[in-house]
Design an enzyme around this catalytic site. Structure first.
Site, short mmCIF file in Angstrom:
data_model
loop_
_atom_site.label_atom_id
_atom_site.label_comp_id
_atom_site.label_asym_id
_atom_site.label_seq_id
_atom_site.Cartn_x
_atom_site.Cartn_y
_atom_site.Cartn_z
N TRP A 1 0.78 -1.26 0.02
CA TRP A 1 -0.08 0.10 0.04
C TRP A 1 0.88 1.33 0.03
O TRP A 1 0.52 2.14 -0.73
CB TRP A 1 -1.10 -0.05 1.15
CG TRP A 1 -2.14 -1.06 1.01
CD1 TRP A 1 -2.36 -2.08 1.52
CD2 TRP A 1 -2.94 -1.23 -0.26
NE1 TRP A 1 -3.35 -2.79 0.92
CE2 TRP A 1 -3.80 -2.15 0.14
CE3 TRP A 1 -3.31 -0.11 -1.35
CZ2 TRP A 1 -4.95 -2.39 -0.96
CZ3 TRP A 1 -4.40 -0.51 -2.09
CH2 TRP A 1 -5.03 -1.62 -2.07
N ASP B 1 -2.19 6.75 5.99
CA ASP B 1 -3.19 5.80 5.63
C ASP B 1 -3.53 4.84 6.53
O ASP B 1 -2.68 4.02 6.81
CB ASP B 1 -2.68 5.26 4.23
CG ASP B 1 -3.63 4.12 3.72
OD1 ASP B 1 -4.86 4.05 4.21
OD2 ASP B 1 -3.27 3.28 2.80
N LYS C 1 -12.77 -1.69 5.58
CA LYS C 1 -11.93 -2.46 6.55
C LYS C 1 -12.82 -2.57 7.93
O LYS C 1 -13.05 -3.31 8.50
CB LYS C 1 -10.62 -2.21 6.86
CG LYS C 1 -9.73 -1.96 5.49
CD LYS C 1 -10.23 -2.74 4.03
CE LYS C 1 -9.53 -2.66 3.05
NZ LYS C 1 -8.33 -1.72 2.54
C1 LIG Z 1 -7.62 -1.27 1.44
C2 LIG Z 1 -6.52 -0.28 1.47
C3 LIG Z 1 -6.63 0.88 0.52
C4 LIG Z 1 -7.33 0.74 -0.67
O1 LIG Z 1 -8.67 1.07 -0.43
P1 LIG Z 1 -9.59 1.68 -1.60
O2 LIG Z 1 -10.98 1.98 -0.83
O3 LIG Z 1 -9.67 0.20 -2.40
O4 LIG Z 1 -9.07 2.52 -2.27
C5 LIG Z 1 -5.29 1.60 0.56
N1 LIG Z 1 -4.47 1.49 1.86
C6 LIG Z 1 -4.79 0.24 2.58
C7 LIG Z 1 -3.79 0.41 3.95
C8 LIG Z 1 -5.76 -0.31 2.38
O5 LIG Z 1 -6.02 -1.48 3.47
#
Ligand SMILES: *Cc1c(COP(=O)(O)O)cnc(C)c1O
Length: 360
Positions: free
Chosen positions: A102, A172, A196
């Site tokens: 990521w 993030d 998540k």
């Molecule tokens: C799932 C995830 C993403 C991507 O999220 P989207 O909603 O599909 O854009 C980005 N960073 C992390 C750490 C994630 O777990």
């Protein structure tokens, strides 16, 4: 099918109580005769839902007044672009820490919009650790430092907030926000897509310090401007109203279940149990440095990888589903977000012991 424990990394399990409430309110939200899906985003009813969601999120995270909370579309992936578009209008240098897949995606996207310095990377260690902070070389004039608080695929998590002095910290937190308390004031921006730990996919929470909301780079489309979304209270266009509503129910559920202190306690307990089961066996292993093992996403391998497909099939037959590791790394991955009850981990550990006894 009997009881199912869904270990999906995302879209992931939601609290049963929340799903039940959605079901009860689906056709008629609180006597209005309308579903939330059928409400104007500018109606008093939806405004109430939206404001309550924000108020509950502010309460559980103790978000200070000088931060705005935005509910945006586009997932965390849109934030990979929005952060540099808004914080580097003149292509000022941005610093990134690379701890996994990521992080790499965030870095690649940022490079489209600005000058990127990768100040630390664990790629040479196959992303099984976090580079020691003492070795990070963060330029004092960097517009921000970005890191991925929890690498959902690699199962590597920061158990501390990096100290980068005056440089705004951007994180993030897609797969860890609301798993434990966070000191918001240490951050410039925190973002997390909902699917998540926060709710259904389609809405992304962005917590941004007021002074960082400025004019975006010239030519930035309105939908990518923090200023425009903030001024419009996240209703610049039609927001993902239903997803926002369900996320609000999840925030209320957390509030009613002891808040983030309790979430943290239960999450740590679940993770400790699972890591102990892996470490105590001669059959399974987890390659991640014990100091930065994730509470939320726990990947492991069978010492005999040939048995992994049998493991996954037999687990699914017993109602333990979605355990397959990310397609880029394989193996097994157990995601244990807030809505995964401790019994789910107990049942899984029992299955793992039986499977090891049978095939070891
Ligand atoms: C799932 C995830 C993403 C991507 O999220 P989207 O909603 O599909 O854009 C980005 N960073 C992390 C750490 C994630 O777990």
């Amino acid at each position: 099918m009997g009881q199912v424990f869904n270990f999906s990394a995302g879209p992931a399990v939601l609290p049963k109580d929340v799903l039940q409430q959605v079901k009860e309110e689906l056709l008629d939200w609180r006597g209005t005769g309308k579903s939330v899906m059928e409400m104007s985003h500018r109606s008093p009813e939806f405004t109430e839902i939206a404001e309550q969601a924000e108020a509950d999120l502010r309460e559980i995270l103790a978000i200070p007044k000088q931060y705005r909370v935005l509910f945006l579309p586009g997932g965390a992936t849109a934030q990979f672009a929005m952060v540099p578009m808004n914080l580097c209008p003149n292509r000022q240098q941005a610093a990134y820490v690379n701890t996994g897949l990521w992080s790499k995606k965030a870095i690649a996207e940022a490079k489209l919009f600005t000058d990127v310095a990768v100040v630390a990377s664990s790629e040479a260690d196959n992303f099984t650790t976090i580079p020691p902070m003492a070795n990070w070389e963060v330029p004092g004039e960097a517009a921000y430092l970005h890191y991925t608080a929890n690498e959902t695929i690699g199962g590597v998590e920061f158990h501390y907030v990096p100290d980068v002095g005056a440089v705004p910290l951007v994180s993030d937190m897609s797969s860890t926000l609301l798993s434990r308390p966070v000191d918001i004031e240490r951050f410039g921006i925190i973002y997390a897509s909902a699917q998540k730990n926060l709710g259904p996919s389609g809405v992304t929470v962005v917590i941004v310090r007021e002074d960082l909301i400025d004019e975006a780079a010239p030519g930035t489309p309105s939908m990518f401007s923090y200023r425009k979304h903030a001024d419009a209270h996240s209703c610049l266009n039609t927001p993902p109203t239903f997803n926002w509503y369900v996320a609000g129910l999840v925030f209320a559920w957390i509030k009613a279940h002891g808040g983030l202190a309790n979430m943290a306690m239960v999450n740590k307990k679940k993770a400790d149990k699972l890591y102990a089961a892996i470490d105590d066996s001669e059959f399974y292993h987890n390659p991640v440095d014990p100091d930065c093992r994730s509470w939320m996403n726990i990947p492991f391998r069978l010492n005999d990888p040939e048995l992994e497909s049998v493991f996954l099939r037999q687990a699914a037959e017993q109602g333990l589903t979605d355990l397959k590791g990310h397609r880029s790394v394989g193996g097994i991955r157990v995601s244990c977000y807030n809505a995964m009850p401790e019994t789910g981990i107990d049942v899984l550990v029992e299955f793992m012991c039986e499977f090891a006894a049978q095939h070891g």
